[in-house]
Scaffold this motif. Structure first.
Motif, PDB file in Angstrom:
ATOM      1  N   ASN A  19       0.855  -1.178   0.000  1.00  0.00           N
ATOM      2  CA  ASN A  19       0.000   0.000   0.000  1.00  0.00           C
ATOM      3  C   ASN A  19       0.894   1.232   0.000  1.00  0.00           C
ATOM      4  N   ILE A  20       0.353   2.368  -0.370  1.00  0.00           N
ATOM      5  CA  ILE A  20       1.179   3.567  -0.518  1.00  0.00           C
ATOM      6  C   ILE A  20       1.793   4.049   0.804  1.00  0.00           C
ATOM      7  N   PRO A  21       1.010   4.237   1.887  1.00  0.00           N
ATOM      8  CA  PRO A  21       1.593   4.798   3.114  1.00  0.00           C
ATOM      9  C   PRO A  21       2.802   4.032   3.663  1.00  0.00           C
ATOM     10  N   PRO A  22       2.744   2.697   3.812  1.00  0.00           N
ATOM     11  CA  PRO A  22       3.937   2.009   4.338  1.00  0.00           C
ATOM     12  C   PRO A  22       5.135   2.076   3.407  1.00  0.00           C
ATOM     13  N   LEU A  23       4.895   2.133   2.084  1.00  0.00           N
ATOM     14  CA  LEU A  23       6.007   2.250   1.148  1.00  0.00           C
ATOM     15  C   LEU A  23       6.669   3.624   1.247  1.00  0.00           C
ATOM     16  N   LEU A  24       5.861   4.656   1.430  1.00  0.00           N
ATOM     17  CA  LEU A  24       6.430   5.996   1.582  1.00  0.00           C
ATOM     18  C   LEU A  24       7.295   6.082   2.834  1.00  0.00           C
ATOM     19  N   LYS A  25       6.912   5.371   3.869  1.00  0.00           N
ATOM     20  CA  LYS A  25       7.689   5.395   5.111  1.00  0.00           C
ATOM     21  C   LYS A  25       9.046   4.708   4.931  1.00  0.00           C
ATOM     22  N   LEU A  26       9.136   3.766   3.982  1.00  0.00           N
ATOM     23  CA  LEU A  26      10.393   3.054   3.748  1.00  0.00           C
ATOM     24  C   LEU A  26      11.322   3.798   2.806  1.00  0.00           C
ATOM     25  N   SER A  27      10.798   4.729   2.053  1.00  0.00           N
ATOM     26  CA  SER A  27      11.596   5.380   1.023  1.00  0.00           C
ATOM     27  C   SER A  27      12.621   6.338   1.629  1.00  0.00           C
ATOM     28  N   CYS A  28      13.794   6.381   0.985  1.00  0.00           N
ATOM     29  CA  CYS A  28      14.811   7.359   1.382  1.00  0.00           C
ATOM     30  C   CYS A  28      14.807   8.556   0.440  1.00  0.00           C
ATOM     31  N   SER A  29      13.774   8.657  -0.427  1.00  0.00           N
ATOM     32  CA  SER A  29      13.607   9.811  -1.313  1.00  0.00           C
ATOM     33  C   SER A  29      12.676  10.828  -0.662  1.00  0.00           C
ATOM     34  N   ASP A  30      12.584  11.984  -1.283  1.00  0.00           N
ATOM     35  CA  ASP A  30      11.633  13.000  -0.859  1.00  0.00           C
ATOM     36  C   ASP A  30      10.233  12.566  -1.302  1.00  0.00           C
ATOM     37  N   THR A  31       9.341  12.360  -0.354  1.00  0.00           N
ATOM     38  CA  THR A  31       7.991  11.851  -0.671  1.00  0.00           C
ATOM     39  C   THR A  31       6.920  12.934  -0.585  1.00  0.00           C
ATOM     40  N   SER A  32       7.326  14.194  -0.516  1.00  0.00           N
ATOM     41  CA  SER A  32       6.344  15.267  -0.358  1.00  0.00           C
ATOM     42  C   SER A  32       5.396  15.345  -1.543  1.00  0.00           C
ATOM     43  N   VAL A  33       5.907  15.126  -2.750  1.00  0.00           N
ATOM     44  CA  VAL A  33       5.043  15.154  -3.940  1.00  0.00           C
ATOM     45  C   VAL A  33       4.047  13.999  -3.891  1.00  0.00           C
ATOM     46  N   ASN A  34       4.503  12.836  -3.473  1.00  0.00           N
ATOM     47  CA  ASN A  34       3.611  11.675  -3.357  1.00  0.00           C
ATOM     48  C   ASN A  34       2.497  11.925  -2.355  1.00  0.00           C
ATOM     49  N   GLU A  35       2.851  12.522  -1.215  1.00  0.00           N
ATOM     50  CA  GLU A  35       1.841  12.800  -0.189  1.00  0.00           C
ATOM     51  C   GLU A  35       0.834  13.834  -0.678  1.00  0.00           C
ATOM     52  N   LEU A  36       1.322  14.843  -1.401  1.00  0.00           N
ATOM     53  CA  LEU A  36       0.422  15.848  -1.963  1.00  0.00           C
ATOM     54  C   LEU A  36      -0.506  15.215  -2.989  1.00  0.00           C
ATOM     55  N   LEU A  37       0.043  14.298  -3.774  1.00  0.00           N
ATOM     56  CA  LEU A  37      -0.756  13.603  -4.779  1.00  0.00           C
ATOM     57  C   LEU A  37      -1.847  12.762  -4.126  1.00  0.00           C
ATOM     58  N   ILE A  38      -1.507  12.099  -3.021  1.00  0.00           N
ATOM     59  CA  ILE A  38      -2.505  11.303  -2.309  1.00  0.00           C
ATOM     60  C   ILE A  38      -3.664  12.183  -1.865  1.00  0.00           C
TER      61      ILE A  38
END
Length: 314
Positions: free
Chosen positions: A180-199
């Motif tokens: 699912n998206i939320p747990p994957l974002l927590k594992l990422s070492c990239s900037d996830t701000s765009v992903n969170e805004l997209l969600i």
């Protein structure tokens, strides 16, 4: 090897619902039974709607689409869960993980939009009965259903592409039983701000379209129902909406909790329970919700079962 190549070659470990070895067999049996019941009940609904001419109406057309969504989401999630329940490895490849995420998000969005389309269908049927067959004709049904699927699939494609481009160079342990998206974002070492805004933006848009359709439709429906003098007619009108309202309540409670909130508020245990509700329990229950209080559907199901038994007998 660069970070992108490392990401595409890695495997994730799905930690599942419980790390207690004694629970694994129980969970395997429980979810296997629920999966088989969900497949059988939803397939029966689709078969009855397809082969019974009396069910070739807009309402049952949308119910058939919902059954297809339920079969899809269970088939994407549950087999992997069953394998992990009896396996020591519990791994899932990066490509399989993104594919699972894609279909989960796609079916979530499609489900919401179909529920909104069904609310509009009920509004026309109750508030404008004389114009029902001209407003909700085959073309309108096809457009509403196709639009729901296309928007859901395209929205999920955008989410999946944005998630796939992230780098995962630290832990590969996913605190869930599916991708699912939320747990994957927590594992990422990239900037996830765009992903969170997209969600927030994309999910909020789909949610608002569906919510507006449901709220406006049912406001008009209730106004029409309470203006009816006959208590029998009021009860009949309400009964045609009750199943849809129950399903709406189940889906919206889980969707809102899962998506419409910041990633920082992600809670492991609560999200696991809600995810089980959305991916397994609700798809299994939907056919029963739509058929138990619907005499026409129950009669069609009896005919379908009788036809199958007769075919196998001879």
């Amino acid at each position: 090897m660069d970070a992108k190549n490392q990401t595409s070659a890695m495997n994730f470990i799905l930690l599942g619902l419980s790390d207690h070895s004694g629970h694994q067999t129980v969970l395997f049996i429980l979810f296997l039974v629920m999966y088989l019941v969900g497949l059988l009940s939803n397939s029966s609904i689709m078969t009855a709607i397809t082969f019974d001419p009396q069910l070739h109406t807009p309402m049952y057309f949308f119910i058939g689409n919902l059954s297809l969504v339920d079969i899809t989401i269970m088939t994407v999630i549950v087999p992997q869960l069953l394998v992990n329940s009896i396996s020591q490895k519990k791994s899932i490849s990066f490509s399989h993980c993104i594919t699972q995420l894609y279909f989960f998000v796609a079916t979530s969005g499609t489900n919401l939009l179909l529920l909104g389309a069904m609310a509009y269908d009920r509004y026309v049927a109750i508030c404008k009965p004389l114009h029902y067959l001209t407003v909700i004709d085959k073309r309108a049904c096809s457009q509403l259903a196709a639009g729901s699927w296309v928007v859901g699939l395209l929205n999920s494609l955008l989410h999946s592409m944005m998630t796939a481009r992230l780098s995962f160079c630290a832990s590969n342990l996913i605190e869930s039983f599916f991708c699912n998206i939320p747990p994957l974002l927590k594992l990422s070492c990239s900037d996830t701000s765009v992903n969170e805004l997209l969600i927030l933006t994309e999910s909020l848009f789909i949610l608002l379209v569906s919510v507006i359709s449901i709220v406006v439709s049912y406001t008009r429906i209730m106004m029409t129902i309470f203006s009816i003098n006959s208590s029998v007619s009021r009860h009949k009108a309400l009964s045609t909406c009750s199943s849809h309202l129950i399903v709406v309540s189940l889906y919206y409670g889980t969707i809102i909790f899962t998506f419409i909130r910041p990633t920082s508020s992600y809670s492991l245990q609560k999200d696991k329970v809600v995810s089980v509700m959305y991916t397994i329990v609700t798809p299994m229950l939907n056919p029963f919700i739509y058929s138990l209080r619907n005499d026409q559907m129950k009669q069609a199901l009896r005919k379908a079962i009788g036809r199958c038994l007769y075919t196998h007998k001879f």
